[in-house]
Scaffold this motif. Structure first.
Motif, PDB file in Angstrom:
ATOM      1  N   LYS A 163       0.982   6.379   4.376  1.00 10.55           N
ATOM      2  CA  LYS A 163       2.082   5.801   3.624  1.00 10.55           C
ATOM      3  C   LYS A 163       2.216   4.309   3.865  1.00 10.55           C
ATOM      4  O   LYS A 163       3.224   3.709   3.535  1.00 10.55           O
ATOM      5  N   GLU A 164       1.215   3.714   4.441  1.00  7.19           N
ATOM      6  CA  GLU A 164       1.229   2.284   4.702  1.00  7.19           C
ATOM      7  C   GLU A 164       1.278   1.530   3.373  1.00  7.19           C
ATOM      8  O   GLU A 164       0.563   1.853   2.435  1.00  7.19           O
ATOM      9  N   ILE A 165       2.138   0.531   3.310  1.00  6.08           N
ATOM     10  CA  ILE A 165       2.307  -0.242   2.082  1.00  6.08           C
ATOM     11  C   ILE A 165       1.503  -1.527   2.202  1.00  6.08           C
ATOM     12  O   ILE A 165       1.518  -2.197   3.237  1.00  6.08           O
ATOM     13  N   ASP A 166       0.835  -1.875   1.132  1.00  8.98           N
ATOM     14  CA  ASP A 166       0.092  -3.128   1.081  1.00  8.98           C
ATOM     15  C   ASP A 166       1.078  -4.268   1.310  1.00  8.98           C
ATOM     16  O   ASP A 166       2.102  -4.357   0.619  1.00  8.98           O
ATOM     17  N   PRO A 167       0.841  -5.148   2.294  1.00  5.77           N
ATOM     18  CA  PRO A 167       1.800  -6.218   2.597  1.00  5.77           C
ATOM     19  C   PRO A 167       2.102  -7.117   1.399  1.00  5.77           C
ATOM     20  O   PRO A 167       3.194  -7.671   1.294  1.00  5.77           O
ATOM     21  N   ARG A 168       1.188  -7.223   0.486  1.00  6.37           N
ATOM     22  CA  ARG A 168       1.431  -8.070  -0.692  1.00  6.37           C
ATOM     23  C   ARG A 168       2.460  -7.442  -1.618  1.00  6.37           C
ATOM     24  O   ARG A 168       3.091  -8.135  -2.411  1.00  6.37           O
ATOM     25  N   LEU A 169       2.631  -6.123  -1.518  1.00  6.86           N
ATOM     26  CA  LEU A 169       3.573  -5.418  -2.394  1.00  6.86           C
ATOM     27  C   LEU A 169       4.842  -4.985  -1.663  1.00  6.86           C
ATOM     28  O   LEU A 169       5.729  -4.382  -2.262  1.00  6.86           O
ATOM     29  N   ALA A 170       4.955  -5.282  -0.384  1.00  2.21           N
ATOM     30  CA  ALA A 170       6.094  -4.836   0.421  1.00  2.21           C
ATOM     31  C   ALA A 170       7.423  -5.340  -0.128  1.00  2.21           C
ATOM     32  O   ALA A 170       8.436  -4.646  -0.062  1.00  2.21           O
TER      33      ALA A 170
END
Length: 182
Positions: A163-170
């Motif tokens: 469930k890790e979110i891409d930091p660019r989309l956080a």
């Protein structure tokens, strides 16, 4: 197998195929078989007929063989039989009177012959490649591989937190539509 176009009369030529799998991919295809993501694993058998129709050549017939390819999700190698019906129109050159030319639907059914010979092995290989879907799966419900540990999710149980979110989309996780309160 190369056919000299000058030797094909209006009555045409008929021939049977019995080619070994190691003819494919043909030389000059652009790399080893692994790069094509398709391998011919059985003999290529069939019957083809080539006829001359004015300045066009028509190649008709059928081929069958066995091919192997990798599933696009889990990378498992899959082998399956293939039967293809061929009905191709080949032309030696396209007649275009001006720089800009609008293609008609029938123009898309023609292939261009380069040179005085027709390379039938190349044509059969192209038709085999084109017969595959853009995304080939081992089965419709293939779950693929875990993006973290690489486990085959079809056979293994994976306990990774994906469930890790891409930091660019956080930053989008803080957004709410206008007029709605959280």
């Amino acid at each position: 197998m190369r056919l000299a176009l000058s030797e094909i009369g209006p009555e045409g030529e008929r021939f049977e195929l019995a080619w070994p799998a190691d003819l494919f991919p043909p030389p000059g295809w652009g790399g080893p078989a692994g790069e094509a993501d398709l391998r011919v694993v059985g003999p290529v058998k069939g019957e083809l007929e080539i006829t001359r129709e004015d300045s066009r050549f028509r190649l008709r017939g059928g081929i069958n063989t066995r091919i192997a390819w990798s599933c696009h999700r889990c990378l498992k190698e899959v082998e399956e039989p293939v039967e293809l019906a061929l009905d191709l129109v080949m032309v030696e050159s396209f007649e275009v009177e001006r720089a800009e030319y609008e293609l008609k639907p029938e123009d898309l059914d023609e292939g261009l012959i380069e040179g005085p010979e027709l390379d039938v092995v190349q044509i059969v290989w192209e038709q085999l490649v084109l017969s595959r879907p853009m995304v080939s799966l081992c089965r419709p419900d293939c779950r693929g591989l875990c993006p973290k540990c690489g486990a085959d999710l079809n056979t293994d149980v994976c306990h990774c937190d994906v469930k890790e979110i891409d930091p660019r989309l956080a930053v989008l996780s803080q957004w709410s539509p206008a007029g709605k309160d959280d």
